[in-house]
Design a protein around this motif. Sequence first.
Motif, PDB file in Angstrom:
ATOM      1  N   ARG A  27      13.720   7.640  -3.415  1.00  0.00           N
ATOM      2  CA  ARG A  27      14.162   7.702  -4.803  1.00  0.00           C
ATOM      3  C   ARG A  27      13.533   8.886  -5.535  1.00  0.00           C
ATOM      4  NH1 ARG A  27      18.313   6.758  -6.758  1.00  0.00           N
ATOM      5  NH2 ARG A  27      18.405   4.488  -6.736  1.00  0.00           N
ATOM      6  N   TYR A  28      12.245   9.139  -5.299  1.00  0.00           N
ATOM      7  CA  TYR A  28      11.564  10.234  -5.980  1.00  0.00           C
ATOM      8  C   TYR A  28      12.135  11.580  -5.546  1.00  0.00           C
ATOM      9  CZ  TYR A  28       7.622  12.508  -8.336  1.00  0.00           C
ATOM     10  OH  TYR A  28       6.847  13.264  -9.184  1.00  0.00           O
ATOM     11  N   MET A  31      15.328  12.128  -7.427  1.00  0.00           N
ATOM     12  CA  MET A  31      15.094  12.487  -8.828  1.00  0.00           C
ATOM     13  C   MET A  31      14.626  13.934  -8.960  1.00  0.00           C
ATOM     14  SD  MET A  31      13.175   8.990 -10.105  1.00  0.00           S
ATOM     15  CE  MET A  31      12.610   9.781 -11.591  1.00  0.00           C
ATOM     16  N   LEU A 225      17.791   1.977  -0.506  1.00  0.00           N
ATOM     17  CA  LEU A 225      18.474   2.621  -1.621  1.00  0.00           C
ATOM     18  C   LEU A 225      19.946   2.861  -1.304  1.00  0.00           C
ATOM     19  CD1 LEU A 225      15.746   5.099  -2.821  1.00  0.00           C
ATOM     20  CD2 LEU A 225      16.384   2.910  -3.797  1.00  0.00           C
ATOM     21  N   SER A 228      22.186   0.139  -3.783  1.00  0.00           N
ATOM     22  CA  SER A 228      21.563   0.323  -5.090  1.00  0.00           C
ATOM     23  C   SER A 228      21.652  -0.913  -5.973  1.00  0.00           C
ATOM     24  CB  SER A 228      22.199   1.514  -5.813  1.00  0.00           C
ATOM     25  OG  SER A 228      23.596   1.292  -5.950  1.00  0.00           O
ATOM     26  N   SER A 233      15.664  -2.301  -5.499  1.00  0.00           N
ATOM     27  CA  SER A 233      15.960  -0.884  -5.743  1.00  0.00           C
ATOM     28  C   SER A 233      15.748  -0.518  -7.203  1.00  0.00           C
ATOM     29  CB  SER A 233      17.407  -0.575  -5.341  1.00  0.00           C
ATOM     30  OG  SER A 233      17.613  -0.837  -3.985  1.00  0.00           O
ATOM     31  N   THR A 234      16.114  -1.426  -8.088  1.00  0.00           N
ATOM     32  CA  THR A 234      15.913  -1.173  -9.518  1.00  0.00           C
ATOM     33  C   THR A 234      14.424  -1.007  -9.830  1.00  0.00           C
ATOM     34  OG1 THR A 234      17.874  -2.486 -10.043  1.00  0.00           O
ATOM     35  CG2 THR A 234      16.317  -2.062 -11.839  1.00  0.00           C
ATOM     36  N   THR A 237      13.205   2.356  -8.619  1.00  0.00           N
ATOM     37  CA  THR A 237      13.636   3.421  -9.526  1.00  0.00           C
ATOM     38  C   THR A 237      12.722   3.488 -10.744  1.00  0.00           C
ATOM     39  OG1 THR A 237      15.930   3.200  -8.825  1.00  0.00           O
ATOM     40  CG2 THR A 237      15.541   4.286 -10.932  1.00  0.00           C
ATOM     41  N   ARG A 238      12.398   2.342 -11.315  1.00  0.00           N
ATOM     42  CA  ARG A 238      11.498   2.315 -12.476  1.00  0.00           C
ATOM     43  C   ARG A 238      10.123   2.854 -12.100  1.00  0.00           C
ATOM     44  NH1 ARG A 238      11.164  -3.512 -14.120  1.00  0.00           N
ATOM     45  NH2 ARG A 238       9.597  -2.688 -15.545  1.00  0.00           N
ATOM     46  N   GLU A 241      10.214   6.603 -11.902  1.00  0.00           N
ATOM     47  CA  GLU A 241      10.248   7.197 -13.240  1.00  0.00           C
ATOM     48  C   GLU A 241       8.853   7.223 -13.875  1.00  0.00           C
ATOM     49  OE1 GLU A 241      13.088   4.667 -15.082  1.00  0.00           O
ATOM     50  OE2 GLU A 241      14.836   5.787 -14.341  1.00  0.00           O
TER      51      GLU A 241
END
Length: 724
Positions: A27-28, A31, A225, A228, A233-234, A237-238, A241
């Motif tokens: 995920r990172y 992003m 992922l 999603s 997965s949520t 993602t948090r 971030e």
Amino acid sequence: MANKIIVVTGPHEGVGKTTLSANLAARYSQMRHQPITLIDADPLCRGELSVVAGTPPSSSIIEMLNQLANKKVTISMLRGRIPTNRLNIGSLAMAAQNHDTERMTQEHWSFFLDEFSQLHDLVIDIEMTHPLIKPTLDAADVVIWTLLPNALSVKATLQHLEILQNQKFSFQKFLFVLNQAGLVNGLSPQAIAHNLDDYQKDIAIQLPYETELNRLLNQGRASILEQSGFAYSTGITRLAELLARYKREGSSNSKAASFQGGVNVVPAGSGHVSPLQTKVVDGLLEEKRNRWNTFKQKLHRELVEELNIRRIDLDTKGDPVRERQLRTNVESTVNALITKEKDMDQAREDRERLVKELVDEALGLGPLEELLADPAITEIMVNRYDQVYIERRGKITLTDKRFIDNNHVVQVIRRIISPLGRRIDESVPMVDARLKDGSRVNAIIPPLAVQGPSITIRRFPEKALNYDDLVRSQSISQPMIDFLKVCVLTKKNMVISGGTGTGKTTILNMLSGFIPNDERIVTVEDTAELRMQQEHVVRLEARPANIEGQGQVSIRDLVKNCLRMRPDRIVVGECRGGEALDMLQAMNTGHDGSLTTIHANTPRDAFTRLETLCLMAGMDLPVWALREQIKSAVHIVVQLSRLQDGSRKVVCITEVVGRDDSTILTQDLFQFVQDGVDAQGKVYGHYEATGNIPKFFPELKSKGLGLDASLFEKNNGHTLGGAA
């Protein structure tokens, strides 16, 4: 945006950190729109992280370090040598085989983290029990702590955090992640967060248990992922971030290791230097270290010349305003000299470090300045110009600090002793002194010091430890404190006995704090280091002979003199010569309540040493007379010891009860009983009363200071350290 070092760890195996590492990396990377490298620090080299992340095979970290040392590749070339999967993730194992992992020293690891983090973001999957966990946590920009919602996971977390707190780790960069949140019968996030209150942390992310995780893993679909819609997965993602909030501070140990080479650590369990270590240290790291030292020596010579040309007076005469002005002036001079060196390009952190070191060498104590600024360091030992050891929390370790040469060490010694009117040269090759903060200094130079000039600095805490601090650190128990306080108030003469570095001065300072404020105290020391809290205090310090060998004033001279100063209490910092006889005579002639320290390993040894010291006074006294003096003068012996884990403890309190024809009779009142050593090497045990009641116990009631007799009952004890 600068690359980050992200460490994923947890209190024990099975908390899900490997799965978290792989998915967080994916995920990172999405992003950031750039590759990311997973680091598998598993010492068993099982390759689990590569399987979970679905990354292609790659060289190990040890193999890449060998290629760098042999000049086959450069750091920049390695950017394209780490293959990635379709999610732009690559992975590196520490070694190809588990028997090779022990060849990875702290120096290699710090070098790798610093250099490779310039290429990619790094996500490191590592256990808290890994030998390299400390430098890893030091280098991290963010630490993701993963735990499960059960009591065992929470308990193990708190145990690790307590150890890290004692080692002065900062928890500001820690993020706590609760894995498998919401399990039936699992602990609630609120209950877990309550346990983290002492560390001012909360549960940042909750990752629910997903039954699909195992199914996807078994199908070789490494990254969840791909799905999603998962609540897991949520959460990932948090978490990704949140990472944007953490910025590199540029102060990790790896930075110093990158340019200066760090500390040369021999792999644990091996009696020789490994081939890899030889290649790296003698190759890339040694080259950088030598380049740094050569450049620094060149600038130091230019700085000295420039200061001489400008006729800048470096003597500030203790004026703080003058010191600040002079430091600013010298810093500007150093920066100007560095700017002229067009061929020497440095990072901002390296330049700032270089300026500080050169200014410290010009105005301060050179490499010692940074060590003296660390309150956790209790001893600094310069064996020779390129070998500096420190003691921190009872453990002795080698540092990466070094002087330019032997002359530089001598220059620092003279800078310490010159304000005190002392000198050191071939005719006077030994000297005792103290720093402005009260630290005790001993220096010795050739021809007595064969390897070169040597310095030993004993540090003392900025604030003298009181009895609450000592009880909290488990150096003594509260019942023992209560008893010793009464002994001070009833003017019992006490000797604090122990080996070097056992905390005798600390205990002496603590006991002196119980002396009433309306009593006149005279202290006698070789080097002033006692910290009396009372106002009515006269401090006397011995003086060595001058250049002509005249003018010496010994401790014995001062003890004799203080008897004419109408003292209520005499406190001698340490008896180590003929002054012991004068001290005993003072104790026997109305100066009750006196305190002193002596070097001895047991109370019995303390009496033997007192006899020997009294004989050094030159008086031909029979042994029976000396023992009678000791029996009459000394009431209590407080024995200290430094245990195998470096902790300092009062191991027994002994009362003198009389003498027979051959020895002084004593009885132990309290003692420390060691029960064992835990998995971290920490000694645990308990303090207990022996069941013996002091002979002077009845007199306490008449003075209004009675103690409850239950204080001396044998079962009056409590456990210290780990479980007994």
